[in-house]
Scaffold this active site. Structure first.
Site, PDB file in Angstrom:
ATOM      1  CB  THR A  73      -9.930   6.302  11.731  1.00  0.00           C
ATOM      2  OG1 THR A  73      -9.955   5.472  10.566  1.00  0.00           O
ATOM      3  CG2 THR A  73     -11.006   7.362  11.636  1.00  0.00           C
ATOM      4  CB  SER A 200      -3.444   1.650  11.268  1.00  0.00           C
ATOM      5  OG  SER A 200      -4.456   0.770  11.656  1.00  0.00           O
ATOM      6  CB  CYS A 328     -10.808   0.152  -1.024  1.00  0.00           C
ATOM      7  SG  CYS A 328     -10.455   1.650  -1.824  1.00  0.00           S
TER       8      CYS A 328
HETATM    9  N1  PLP Z   1      -5.346   6.245   6.407  1.00  0.00           N
HETATM   10  C1  PLP Z   1      -5.094   5.449   5.371  1.00  0.00           C
HETATM   11  C2  PLP Z   1      -4.198   5.940   4.259  1.00  0.00           C
HETATM   12  C3  PLP Z   1      -5.658   4.179   5.293  1.00  0.00           C
HETATM   13  O1  PLP Z   1      -5.413   3.395   4.239  1.00  0.00           O
HETATM   14  C4  PLP Z   1      -6.511   3.748   6.361  1.00  0.00           C
HETATM   15  C5  PLP Z   1      -7.180   2.436   6.294  1.00  0.00           C
HETATM   16  O2  PLP Z   1      -7.518   1.941   5.240  1.00  0.00           O
HETATM   17  C6  PLP Z   1      -6.721   4.612   7.435  1.00  0.00           C
HETATM   18  C7  PLP Z   1      -6.125   5.854   7.424  1.00  0.00           C
HETATM   19  C8  PLP Z   1      -7.583   4.222   8.582  1.00  0.00           C
HETATM   20  O3  PLP Z   1      -6.923   3.311   9.470  1.00  0.00           O
HETATM   21  P1  PLP Z   1      -7.775   2.405  10.452  1.00  0.00           P
HETATM   22  O4  PLP Z   1      -8.384   1.318   9.626  1.00  0.00           O
HETATM   23  O5  PLP Z   1      -6.788   1.869  11.463  1.00  0.00           O
HETATM   24  O6  PLP Z   1      -8.785   3.280  11.097  1.00  0.00           O
END
Ligand code: PLP
Length: 393
Positions: A73, A200, A328
């Site tokens: 994120t 991530s 989700c």
């Molecule tokens: N982008 C996508 C496509 C994701 O699936 C996710 C998490 O589900 C994120 C961003 C966010 O990642 P994080 O959980 O490390 O903040």
């Protein structure tokens, strides 16, 4: 009671024990600050730089192009806000898609409130953005295109090389949210004109709370987090050394095993799809049939639209963890999925889907158990829908 079956790897993945072993010393005796000049600091710095090289190798990037962040994120926010800020916000045009993760769509909404013009490109029924639609949407003031590499709900893999080329030809930066794709499908920033890419660790059997943004050499973005100047001034804060080391090891394991692991996951996935569509009346595949993440299935269940959450809970009771495409995130339980609406589903159908996402430690036996339990769980809910439908007549 048999062990629980975890089929929700798009939400998060279990930590690989080899990753945990690599992290362990940095949670205990190797506690140095990577910016310190003494031996403890130097050891931490060395470990961070080794991890940077491991993460870079997953993308065929140079290590100096990797900036560690605290999440996917944050990497997404850094890319979008960083480019908009570097261009003065107001008057900037950003192009993205209708099916991005909230880390992109909410950030685009924030930027719109700061004077950025935002275009959200539609997708076709398989979830693909059309490169010619991107070309048509570009304007002289378009500074950034952000299209995800693979979707977290339906698993569709976008035409990133084609889309990135359209942006490059126009002289616009191209960002891709590769949080779901990294470590699962080959990504090569030397071959593809991607300027910024988010990842991530917890989606590839690494730890939670650590991510990275690839920033191509020569690309200028403003930092989000200001302070002591770590990460070449792009992301200040004392480095999460253990987390970064875990991310590095997880990236290395994913890279080395990718081809064999993908073939194994595709075989498990196709067995589930073939059996479910044969044994569960009304079951169908959502998303692209071929361009999809190896372990990712999104299943529609006609006639069970209102019961998706009940089905999820029935499976949970039977020891199987899956996700509802529309939920989700538990915060949106029972609501139609924005992603499915964007694919062209009507609001009723957009409420009924099941996301089954496989990972490294799933076995044939676990798939057998799921295939045995799912038709029974669906059948136990069907009479209820039938009764409700009859009552409405
Ligand atoms: N982008 C996508 C496509 C994701 O699936 C996710 C998490 O589900 C994120 C961003 C966010 O990642 P994080 O959980 O490390 O903040």
């Amino acid at each position: 009671m048999p062990a629980r079956v975890y089929f929700d790897h798009a939400a998060t993945t279990p930590l690989d024990p080899r990753v945990a072993a690599a992290m362990e010393p940095f949670l205990r005796e190797e506690y140095g600050n990577a910016s310190s000049l003494h031996e403890a600091g130097r050891k931490a710095r060395e470990a961070v730089e080794q991890a940077r090289a491991q993460v870079a190798a997953l993308l065929n990037a140079d290590p100096a192009e990797i900036v560690f962040t605290a999440s996917g994120t944050e990497a997404d926010n850094m890319a979008l806000v960083g480019v908009a800020d570097a261009n003065g916000f107001a008057g900037v045009h950003l192009v993205t898609s209708a099916i991005e993760h909230p880390a992109i769509l909410e950030t685009a909404g924030y930027l719109a409130r700061r004077g950025v013009a935002v275009t959200k490109l539609p997708v076709n029924f398989d979830g693909l953005v059309d490169p010619s639609a991107l070309k048509a949407a570009l304007r002289p003031e378009t500074r950034l295109v952000s299209i995800m590499a693979a979707n977290n709900v339906i698993g569709t893999i976008q035409l990133v090389p084609e889309l990135a080329r359209v942006a490059r030809e126009h002289g616009t930066l191209f960002h891709t949210d590769a949080v779901q794709a990294a470590g699962k499908v080959p990504l090569n920033v030397k071959d593809t004109p991607i300027d910024l890419l988010s990842m991530s660790a917890h989606k590839l059997h690494g730890p939670k709370g650590v991510g990275a943004l690839f920033v191509r050499k020569g690309v200028t973005i403003e930092p989000l987090v200001h302070g002591g100047g770590q990460e070449r001034g792009l992301r200040s804060a004392t480095e999460n050394v253990a987390g970064i080391v875990g991310f590095g090891r997880a990236a290395e394991l994913a890279r080395v095993d990718m081809a064999a692991e993908n073939a194994r996951l595709v075989a498990l996935r196709e067995r589930i799809l073939e059996t479910v569509t044969r044994t569960v009346p009304g079951a169908y595949l959502i998303g692209h049939p071929a361009r999809r993440l190896p372990g990712h299935l999104c299943l529609g269940l006609a006639g069970l639209e209102g019961e998706a959450i009940k089905l999820l809970l029935a499976l949970d009771e039977a020891g199987i963890a899956v996700s509802s495409g529309s939920a989700c995130s538990a915060h949106h339980a029972g609501q139609p999925s924005q992603i499915l609406l964007a694919l062209g589903f009507d609001p009723v159908r957009a409420r009924g889907s099941l996301r089954v996402t496989l990972g490294r430690f799933n076995t044939d036996e676990e798939v057998d158990r799921f295939l045995e339990i799912l038709p029974r769980a669906v059948a136990s809910l069907r009479p209820m829908t039938t009764r409700l439908a009859a009552a409405k007549l």
